[in-house]
Scaffold this motif. Structure first.
Motif, short mmCIF file in Angstrom:
data_model
loop_
_atom_site.label_atom_id
_atom_site.label_comp_id
_atom_site.label_asym_id
_atom_site.label_seq_id
_atom_site.Cartn_x
_atom_site.Cartn_y
_atom_site.Cartn_z
N TYR A 116 -18.03 28.27 77.71
CA TYR A 116 -18.20 26.95 77.44
C TYR A 116 -19.85 26.95 77.88
O TYR A 116 -20.34 25.80 78.14
CB TYR A 116 -17.89 26.29 78.90
CG TYR A 116 -16.24 26.13 78.80
CD1 TYR A 116 -15.49 25.30 77.70
CD2 TYR A 116 -15.39 26.72 79.67
CE1 TYR A 116 -14.39 25.27 77.68
CE2 TYR A 116 -14.05 26.70 79.51
CZ TYR A 116 -13.77 25.74 78.59
OH TYR A 116 -11.99 25.71 78.45
N SER A 117 -20.61 28.16 77.50
CA SER A 117 -22.07 28.27 77.42
C SER A 117 -22.48 28.69 76.19
O SER A 117 -22.12 29.73 75.62
CB SER A 117 -22.46 29.04 78.52
OG SER A 117 -22.11 28.88 79.81
N ARG A 133 -18.58 30.18 69.93
CA ARG A 133 -17.95 29.26 69.52
C ARG A 133 -18.52 28.01 70.04
O ARG A 133 -18.73 26.84 69.47
CB ARG A 133 -16.60 29.28 69.93
CG ARG A 133 -15.33 28.25 69.34
CD ARG A 133 -14.07 28.65 69.73
NE ARG A 133 -13.03 27.71 69.34
CZ ARG A 133 -12.51 26.90 70.36
NH1 ARG A 133 -12.89 27.20 71.75
NH2 ARG A 133 -11.63 25.98 69.92
N ALA A 134 -19.15 28.34 71.14
CA ALA A 134 -19.79 27.08 72.04
C ALA A 134 -21.06 26.69 71.32
O ALA A 134 -21.54 25.43 71.01
CB ALA A 134 -20.09 27.38 73.39
N THR A 135 -21.48 27.52 70.86
CA THR A 135 -23.13 27.27 69.95
C THR A 135 -22.61 26.44 68.84
O THR A 135 -23.35 25.56 68.44
CB THR A 135 -23.72 28.58 69.60
OG1 THR A 135 -24.49 29.19 70.63
CG2 THR A 135 -24.76 28.14 68.53
N LEU A 234 -26.69 15.23 76.31
CA LEU A 234 -26.33 16.47 76.77
C LEU A 234 -27.74 17.01 77.26
O LEU A 234 -28.66 17.24 76.65
CB LEU A 234 -25.77 17.49 75.96
CG LEU A 234 -24.21 17.34 75.70
CD1 LEU A 234 -23.82 18.38 74.47
CD2 LEU A 234 -23.37 17.61 76.88
N SER A 235 -27.36 17.65 78.67
CA SER A 235 -28.84 18.48 79.16
C SER A 235 -28.07 20.01 79.36
O SER A 235 -27.05 20.05 80.10
CB SER A 235 -29.37 17.87 80.57
OG SER A 235 -29.71 16.58 80.19
N MET A 236 -28.81 20.77 79.21
CA MET A 236 -28.41 22.08 79.28
C MET A 236 -29.74 22.86 79.69
O MET A 236 -30.85 23.25 79.23
CB MET A 236 -28.09 22.96 78.09
CG MET A 236 -26.57 22.12 77.66
SD MET A 236 -26.03 23.18 76.20
CE MET A 236 -27.04 22.23 75.04
N ILE A 253 -28.82 31.82 76.28
CA ILE A 253 -27.89 31.31 76.76
C ILE A 253 -28.21 29.85 77.38
O ILE A 253 -29.13 29.64 78.30
CB ILE A 253 -27.16 32.30 77.95
CG1 ILE A 253 -27.01 33.78 77.31
CG2 ILE A 253 -25.98 31.61 78.62
CD1 ILE A 253 -26.81 34.57 78.61
N PHE A 254 -27.26 28.95 77.09
CA PHE A 254 -27.49 27.61 77.49
C PHE A 254 -26.14 27.24 78.49
O PHE A 254 -25.09 27.43 77.98
CB PHE A 254 -27.29 26.47 76.35
CG PHE A 254 -28.30 26.73 75.57
CD1 PHE A 254 -29.43 26.01 75.48
CD2 PHE A 254 -28.49 27.68 74.30
CE1 PHE A 254 -30.53 25.98 74.50
CE2 PHE A 254 -29.67 27.72 73.51
CZ PHE A 254 -30.46 26.89 73.47
N ASN A 255 -26.43 26.78 79.72
CA ASN A 255 -25.61 26.32 80.73
C ASN A 255 -25.70 25.03 80.95
O ASN A 255 -26.76 24.50 81.12
CB ASN A 255 -25.78 27.12 81.79
CG ASN A 255 -25.37 28.47 81.79
OD1 ASN A 255 -24.42 28.74 81.56
ND2 ASN A 255 -26.07 29.51 82.23
#
Length: 274
Positions: A116-117, A133-135, A234-236, A253-255
């Motif tokens: 999910y990141s 896949r999340a990207t 969305l904020s990451m 990496i984006f969380n």
């Protein structure tokens, strides 16, 4: 007790582990394993006497050029070359840029575990060469972008969908250009990106202005805000990490910044066909 001549000890150790036949030298009349000092000196194009002094700790401080020649003469790996520079000069060598070669299956599996990141791997010239896949769902599906076009800068200035997703595009673009300039200089890749810079200067007046400003900035961590066409705002939080053994690569990496953002990303991914 520490070795006062750690550079000389390391050179002697590396030399002793080399196979003379692999370098075209005969095996006859050798009392010790490995290459002789004069053979290393010959391959490195340095004086045999000076190289002997270097191993003995009395040759004075070597230059970066000489260390580079010795590293090539001994066919050291990138890690061994870096260690040689740290011992000889107290600093790592200048980064030698190399064109992207893809990533290992192991590193791709690391990306895939970040379910999910959004996470991707980019080169020093900001070409994206791997993603999860999340990207593809939250940021950009790079599989739909031609391989030679998967560059963050090119997409920031040439892709209308990427531009529309940035609530404050001007600020984000300026940050990207400044970080790109710093990475390219650090990697010694200015020549490799000249055609991209020329292309963007020609096709994007905004890029041309930002590039002429000569701003530089680090790209370590921060917060990315975007507008997703399905999930909305969305904020990451993002962080960039160097890939060990590959100084030319960064993993970004984006969380999710909040639980609400995490719920949105989870919903997007769970809605996809398995």
């Amino acid at each position: 007790m520490t070795d006062a001549n750690s550079l000389g000890t390391y050179l002697k150790d590396r030399r002793a582990k080399l196979d003379p036949t692999a370098f075209g030298f005969p095996l006859k009349r050798r009392r010790t394993p490995g290459l002789r000092r004069e053979e290393v000196a010959q391959r490195a194009n340095v004086s045999a006497t000076w190289y002997t002094w270097l191993e003995q700790g009395r040759g004075g401080a070597p230059s970066a050029d000489v260390l580079d020649r010795i590293a090539r003469a001994m066919m050291l790996t990138d890690v061994e070359r870096e260690h040689l520079f740290l011992l000889g000069l107290g600093r790592p060598p200048e980064v030698r840029y190399r064109a992207p070669e893809g990533i290992s299956p192991r590193l791709q599996r690391v990306l895939n575990t970040l379910e999910y990141s959004p996470a991707f791997v980019r080169t020093a010239t900001w070409d994206v060469i791997a993603w999860n896949r999340a990207t593809a769902t939250v940021l950009t599906d790079y599989s739909t972008v031609p391989e030679g076009q998967r560059n963050v800068l090119r997409m920031m200035f040439r892709d209308s969908r990427v531009r529309a997703a940035q609530p404050n595009w001007q600020s984000v673009a300026r940050y990207v250009v400044a970080s790109f300039r710093a990475d390219v200089a650090r990697a010694g890749a200015a020549r490799d990106v000249q055609s991209l810079v020329d292309e963007l200067c020609t096709t994007s007046p905004e890029f041309a202005v930002m590039w002429r400003d000569n701003d530089v900035q680090g790209y370590g961590d921060g917060v990315k805000v975007l507008h997703h066409p399905m999930a909305g705002p969305l904020s990451m939080e993002f962080s960039a990490f160097a890939v060990d053994g590959r100084p030319d690569l960064n993993m970004v990496i984006f969380n999710p910044a909040t639980p609400a953002d995490a719920d949105k990303i989870r919903a997007l991914l769970n809605a996809l066909p398995k």
